[in-house]
Design a protein around this motif. Structure first.
Motif, mmCIF file in Angstrom:
data_model
loop_
_atom_site.group_PDB
_atom_site.id
_atom_site.type_symbol
_atom_site.label_atom_id
_atom_site.label_comp_id
_atom_site.label_asym_id
_atom_site.label_seq_id
_atom_site.Cartn_x
_atom_site.Cartn_y
_atom_site.Cartn_z
ATOM 1 N N GLU A 69 -33.634 -42.550 46.443
ATOM 2 C CA GLU A 69 -33.198 -42.727 44.972
ATOM 3 C C GLU A 69 -33.062 -41.374 44.418
ATOM 4 O O GLU A 69 -33.950 -40.389 44.799
ATOM 5 N N THR A 70 -31.810 -41.271 43.516
ATOM 6 C CA THR A 70 -31.775 -40.414 42.666
ATOM 7 C C THR A 70 -32.195 -40.359 41.308
ATOM 8 O O THR A 70 -31.882 -41.441 40.657
ATOM 9 N N ILE A 71 -33.103 -39.762 40.742
ATOM 10 C CA ILE A 71 -33.771 -39.778 39.382
ATOM 11 C C ILE A 71 -33.437 -38.817 38.620
ATOM 12 O O ILE A 71 -34.000 -37.554 38.914
ATOM 13 N N VAL A 72 -33.044 -38.893 37.474
ATOM 14 C CA VAL A 72 -32.960 -37.673 36.421
ATOM 15 C C VAL A 72 -33.444 -37.910 35.108
ATOM 16 O O VAL A 72 -33.359 -39.027 34.849
ATOM 17 N N SER A 97 -34.672 -35.628 40.305
ATOM 18 C CA SER A 97 -33.719 -34.900 41.217
ATOM 19 C C SER A 97 -32.881 -33.697 40.262
ATOM 20 O O SER A 97 -32.580 -32.706 40.952
ATOM 21 N N ALA A 98 -33.112 -33.786 38.883
ATOM 22 C CA ALA A 98 -32.268 -32.778 38.240
ATOM 23 C C ALA A 98 -32.724 -33.258 36.768
ATOM 24 O O ALA A 98 -33.352 -34.185 36.489
ATOM 25 N N ILE A 99 -32.573 -32.174 36.077
ATOM 26 C CA ILE A 99 -32.672 -32.250 34.282
ATOM 27 C C ILE A 99 -31.407 -32.004 33.737
ATOM 28 O O ILE A 99 -30.735 -31.064 33.981
ATOM 29 N N VAL A 137 -28.032 -29.917 34.638
ATOM 30 C CA VAL A 137 -26.687 -30.301 34.733
ATOM 31 C C VAL A 137 -26.417 -30.428 33.186
ATOM 32 O O VAL A 137 -26.858 -31.285 32.546
ATOM 33 N N GLY A 138 -25.581 -29.488 32.709
ATOM 34 C CA GLY A 138 -24.998 -29.517 31.452
ATOM 35 C C GLY A 138 -23.939 -30.536 31.191
ATOM 36 O O GLY A 138 -22.930 -30.896 31.953
ATOM 37 N N VAL A 139 -24.008 -31.375 29.943
ATOM 38 C CA VAL A 139 -23.293 -32.659 29.686
ATOM 39 C C VAL A 139 -22.522 -32.592 28.576
ATOM 40 O O VAL A 139 -23.165 -32.216 27.519
ATOM 41 N N ALA A 143 -23.924 -39.550 32.483
ATOM 42 C CA ALA A 143 -23.012 -38.438 32.849
ATOM 43 C C ALA A 143 -23.408 -37.385 33.868
ATOM 44 O O ALA A 143 -22.629 -36.896 34.669
ATOM 45 N N GLY A 144 -24.553 -36.942 33.589
ATOM 46 C CA GLY A 144 -25.117 -35.911 34.620
ATOM 47 C C GLY A 144 -25.472 -36.278 35.876
ATOM 48 O O GLY A 144 -25.068 -35.580 36.909
ATOM 49 N N ILE A 145 -25.904 -37.596 36.044
ATOM 50 C CA ILE A 145 -26.182 -38.049 37.557
ATOM 51 C C ILE A 145 -24.778 -38.256 38.379
ATOM 52 O O ILE A 145 -24.668 -38.003 39.428
#
Length: 391
Positions: A39-42, A120-122, A153-155, A351-353
């Motif tokens: 899974e991808t979790i942000v 996975s990311a912020i 990840v800038g959104v 949007a970031g994911i």
């Protein structure tokens, strides 16, 4: 009309999974870190205006769905008759951001002592918005990313609203009406950009409502726009003719605001009209202008679906008026309630994911914020490069 609502629970994420089948490009093989389930979790951090929020979002490849695991937020409410200032708003965000991160992770991973290992990311709001609040949240995002060795990840705030709306309502390719305190835009997608077909040429509709609420002494709690909406529902409210300013695909609200301010200082004080009269008339006039330019965009792009996003988008009267127009054209309206219309962390995560799953992250040296960041500056790499055809 499709309005996305749900029964609220004790948590901040009461909804179930949302399908990823909304017309995006197929996901490439993942190049980012995933958890042991694949899974991808942000985490998404939002703080562009008077709300600071943290959302946790999960993509499950087995079911091809996105699920909001938590979505807490705090709102800075200025005293009645006053607006929120950047410095005070930034102090508010700084005071609450750590607690919100803890609350979001605790709700998302209730039995996990190291939830950061699942991430996975912020994701964070890069702009547009108020400078000092944006910077406060960007600092928090950078700190977490460095502490946990995660990519950033800038959104774009506006794109966050749109993508949250698409996933939550299942609207694959709608004309978007984006209405908030700082933005008023009619948007349609084409060739990996969200193209702005019409917008305000002066102040945003939310700013117009907020300033008018101050003039007539309405509270900022929970929001000036909500209190105007309730005042407009008073029985016996009369419609007053106000300036109606549509210029092609664009709208102007500053003159209407000035007119209403003058009416409040003269006719209202003399008792010739009521606060309900002014609130009702202002809503009807502003929303009619928005419906007009949205219909024109639908006709131009050959679209039959409208999605309303942004804080003003949870106004029931705006949804009713837009639904009437859309249904007359044989189309459908997709709208949401306050949990996803109003600024929240899950929309930044959404949007970031999308960007992360298609290989895009933001290098640390590029994680600066900007107060001016137009919707059409973002390349939506997760969507197909298709173009609309003029009808």
């Amino acid at each position: 009309m499709h309005v996305h609502t749900s029964t609220m629970s004790n948590g901040t994420a009461a909804d179930g999974p949302c399908s990823a089948e909304i017309g995006n490009l197929p996901l490439p093989p993942p190049s980012h870190k995933r958890n042991d389930k694949g899974e991808t979790i942000v985490v998404g951090i939002e703080g562009s205006a008077n709300k600071v929020a943290v959302g946790v979002l999960r993509y499950s490849p087995d079911t091809n769905t996105y699920t909001t695991l938590s979505n807490p937020r705090k709102t800075f409410c200025a005293p009645a008759g006053e607006g929120f200032l950047p410095k005070e708003t930034a102090w508010h965000h700084q005071a609450h951001i750590v607690g919100l991160v803890r609350a979001a992770l605790s709700e998302a991973f209730p039995h996990n002592s190291h939830p950061e290992k699942q991430l996975s990311a912020i994701c964070f709001t890069k702009g547009p918005g108020m400078g000092a609040p944006l910077q406060s949240c960007a600092v928090a995002a950078r700190t977490l990313a460095l502490l946990w060795n995660l990519p950033l990840v800038g959104v774009n705030h506006c794109v966050g609203h749109i993508e949250m709306g698409r996933v939550a309502t299942g609207a694959s390719n709608p004309v978007v009406l984006y209405v908030s305190g700082g933005n008023t835009q009619v948007i349609a997608y084409s060739d990996q950009r969200y193209r702005i077909f019409g917008e305000t040429i002066d102040i945003a509709i939310g700013n117009c409502l907020d300033r008018f609420a101050r003039v007539i002494g309405l509270s900022n709690d929970p929001s000036p726009g909500y209190n105007i909406e309730q005042e407009a529902k008073q029985k016996g409210a009369k419609f007053l003719e106000l300036p109606y300013v549509v210029k092609g695909m664009d709208v102007s609200f500053s003159g209407i605001l000035t007119f209403c301010e003058q009416e409040a200082k003269t006719s209202l004080e003399k008792g010739e009209i009521t606060r309900a009269d002014l609130c009702y008339s202002l809503q009807e006039t502003l929303f009619a202008m928005l419906v007009e330019i949205t219909e024109r965009a639908m006709a131009h792009c050959g679209q039959s679906q409208v999605l309303i996003v942004g804080g003003v988008g949870c106004n029931k009267r705006l949804q009713e008026m837009m639904a009437c127009m859309v249904q007359e054209r044989g189309g459908s309206l997709c709208a949401m309630d306050h949990r996803y219309c109003i600024d929240n962390g899950a929309m930044i995560a959404q949007a970031g994911i999308f960007a992360l799953q298609h290989g895009e992250t933001t290098p640390l040296q590029d994680t600066w914020c900007t107060q001016r960041f137009r919707t059409d500056q973002v390349k939506a790499i997760w969507r197909a490069p298709s173009k609309w055809s003029h009808t």
